[in-house]
Enzyme design. Structure first.
Site, PDB file in Angstrom:
ATOM      1  N   ARG A   1     -10.575   4.479   9.903  1.00 32.29           N
ATOM      2  CA  ARG A   1     -10.295   3.122  10.341  1.00 32.29           C
ATOM      3  C   ARG A   1     -11.549   2.469  10.934  1.00 32.29           C
ATOM      4  O   ARG A   1     -11.634   1.252  11.023  1.00 32.29           O
ATOM      5  CB  ARG A   1      -9.188   3.170  11.408  1.00 32.29           C
ATOM      6  CG  ARG A   1      -8.554   1.854  11.740  1.00 32.29           C
ATOM      7  CD  ARG A   1      -7.553   2.011  12.860  1.00 32.29           C
ATOM      8  NE  ARG A   1      -6.334   2.698  12.461  1.00 32.29           N
ATOM      9  CZ  ARG A   1      -5.318   2.100  11.842  1.00 32.29           C
ATOM     10  NH1 ARG A   1      -5.375   0.810  11.566  1.00 32.29           N
ATOM     11  NH2 ARG A   1      -4.244   2.769  11.512  1.00 32.29           N
TER      12      ARG A   1
ATOM     13  N   ARG B   1      12.859 -10.998  10.975  1.00 31.95           N
ATOM     14  CA  ARG B   1      12.256 -10.272  12.090  1.00 31.95           C
ATOM     15  C   ARG B   1      11.371 -11.223  12.885  1.00 31.95           C
ATOM     16  O   ARG B   1      10.674 -12.063  12.311  1.00 31.95           O
ATOM     17  CB  ARG B   1      11.404  -9.115  11.559  1.00 31.95           C
ATOM     18  CG  ARG B   1      12.193  -7.827  11.401  1.00 31.95           C
ATOM     19  CD  ARG B   1      11.378  -6.722  10.782  1.00 31.95           C
ATOM     20  NE  ARG B   1       9.945  -6.811  11.096  1.00 31.95           N
ATOM     21  CZ  ARG B   1       9.030  -6.009  10.570  1.00 31.95           C
ATOM     22  NH1 ARG B   1       9.393  -5.065   9.713  1.00 31.95           N
ATOM     23  NH2 ARG B   1       7.765  -6.142  10.882  1.00 31.95           N
TER      24      ARG B   1
ATOM     25  N   ARG C   1      -2.406 -10.923  12.869  1.00 32.64           N
ATOM     26  CA  ARG C   1      -2.477  -9.596  12.264  1.00 32.64           C
ATOM     27  C   ARG C   1      -3.583  -9.526  11.209  1.00 32.64           C
ATOM     28  O   ARG C   1      -4.299  -8.541  11.094  1.00 32.64           O
ATOM     29  CB  ARG C   1      -1.134  -9.270  11.612  1.00 32.64           C
ATOM     30  CG  ARG C   1      -0.538  -7.943  12.056  1.00 32.64           C
ATOM     31  CD  ARG C   1       0.650  -7.574  11.198  1.00 32.64           C
ATOM     32  NE  ARG C   1       1.910  -8.016  11.784  1.00 32.64           N
ATOM     33  CZ  ARG C   1       3.017  -8.264  11.076  1.00 32.64           C
ATOM     34  NH1 ARG C   1       3.009  -8.148   9.764  1.00 32.64           N
ATOM     35  NH2 ARG C   1       4.111  -8.652  11.666  1.00 32.64           N
TER      36      ARG C   1
ATOM     37  N   LYS D   1       0.821  -1.216   0.000  1.00 35.13           N
ATOM     38  CA  LYS D   1       0.000   0.000   0.000  1.00 35.13           C
ATOM     39  C   LYS D   1       0.858   1.270   0.000  1.00 35.13           C
ATOM     40  O   LYS D   1       0.561   2.228  -0.722  1.00 35.13           O
ATOM     41  CB  LYS D   1      -0.899  -0.029   1.244  1.00 35.13           C
ATOM     42  CG  LYS D   1      -1.987   0.977   1.279  1.00 35.13           C
ATOM     43  CD  LYS D   1      -3.030   0.589   2.306  1.00 35.13           C
ATOM     44  CE  LYS D   1      -2.402   0.346   3.665  1.00 35.13           C
ATOM     45  NZ  LYS D   1      -2.805   1.303   4.691  1.00 35.13           N
TER      46      LYS D   1
ATOM     47  N   ARG E   1      10.498 -12.942   4.167  1.00 41.36           N
ATOM     48  CA  ARG E   1      11.333 -11.738   4.259  1.00 41.36           C
ATOM     49  C   ARG E   1      12.572 -11.978   5.126  1.00 41.36           C
ATOM     50  O   ARG E   1      12.481 -12.507   6.219  1.00 41.36           O
ATOM     51  CB  ARG E   1      10.488 -10.611   4.855  1.00 41.36           C
ATOM     52  CG  ARG E   1      11.088  -9.245   4.753  1.00 41.36           C
ATOM     53  CD  ARG E   1      10.022  -8.178   4.711  1.00 41.36           C
ATOM     54  NE  ARG E   1       9.095  -8.249   5.846  1.00 41.36           N
ATOM     55  CZ  ARG E   1       7.931  -7.625   5.870  1.00 41.36           C
ATOM     56  NH1 ARG E   1       7.527  -6.914   4.840  1.00 41.36           N
ATOM     57  NH2 ARG E   1       7.139  -7.726   6.919  1.00 41.36           N
TER      58      ARG E   1
END
Ligand SMILES: [Zn+2]
Length: 233
Positions: free
Chosen positions: A98, A173, A184, A23, A140
């Site tokens: 939101r 991470r 999430r 995004k 990642r």
């Protein structure tokens, strides 16, 4: 493809998308092309606190007592921001509205003719399949020395787990794991659903396929903007 020229009036565009869909990159492309600002609540909050505005001081006090800044303060920060001149051709909304309450507040606010451009919000959601998103996030790896980012699925280093540039061992991470991702995503879906429903019910919502290159996704978003804007001007 008949895409919008730079004279196209984008108006208020809400970009939606789960963490990892790209995004931020897409917002930046629209900002550059149309010369309109990106308005994110995170930036507004930091900016107001840094400048020591009345709202910033209030927010700081709430945050230092360990609470979340409420709708009222966020709404007021956005309202002030939308009175600045650089928003007159439109703006990219990121992270706001939101909640359904914020969405209704925004719709109501910008219906007042003092807010330019006199166009309603259109909402575009960047959609990436669950599996693709999972690979983007759990794949990642980062080099702790040069900060180069790899992805073991789509952009692996030449030698597994080792940085191409300096030979440093790559790191993952701690929150780039599947359980954190699932949590999430759940939070994101629960939070976003009412906002999506709000714009969808009014025909001011489109999805853009995010499972493609940055350039192709950008074209899909612009196409959605054109479609929605030709219906809502
Ligand atoms: Zn490196």
């Amino acid at each position: 493809m008949a895409l919008a020229g730079i004279d196209f009036l984008p108006g208020p565009v809400l970009l939606l998308g789960a963490p990892g869909v790209g995004k931020g990159t897409q917002a930046q492309l629209l900002v550059t092309k149309y010369g309109i600002p990106q308005i994110s609540t995170g930036d507004l909050l930091r900016g107001n606190i840094a400048r020591g505005t009345e709202l910033g001081l209030k927010a700081k006090e709430i945050m230092s007592s360990g609470h979340l800044v409420d709708d009222e303060i966020v709404n007021q920060m956005v309202l002030h921001r939308l009175q600045e001149k650089d928003t007159h051709r439109g703006y990219i909304l990121d992270g706001y509205p939101r909640t359904l309450e914020q969405a209704k507040f925004l719709d109501h606010t910008i219906a007042d003719p003092v807010y330019l451009p006199r166009l309603p919000v259109i909402a575009i959601s960047i959609m990436v399949t669950y599996d693709q998103l999972l690979r983007r996030i759990t794949g990642r790896r980062t080099c702790p020395s040069c900060k180069h980012i790899y992805n073991i699925y789509s952009n692996p280093p030449k030698v597994a787990d080792v940085c191409d540039f300096d030979g440093t061992r790559l790191m993952q991470r701690t929150d780039d794991t599947k359980p954190v991702f699932i949590e999430r995503m759940k939070t994101f879906d629960v939070q976003t659903a009412p906002v999506v429903a709000h714009y969808h019910d009014q025909g001011r919502f489109e999805e853009a396929d995010g499972n493609q290159s940055v350039e192709v996704v950008n074209v899909a978003i612009e196409q959605a903007m054109l479609n929605l804007r030709s219906a809502f001007r």
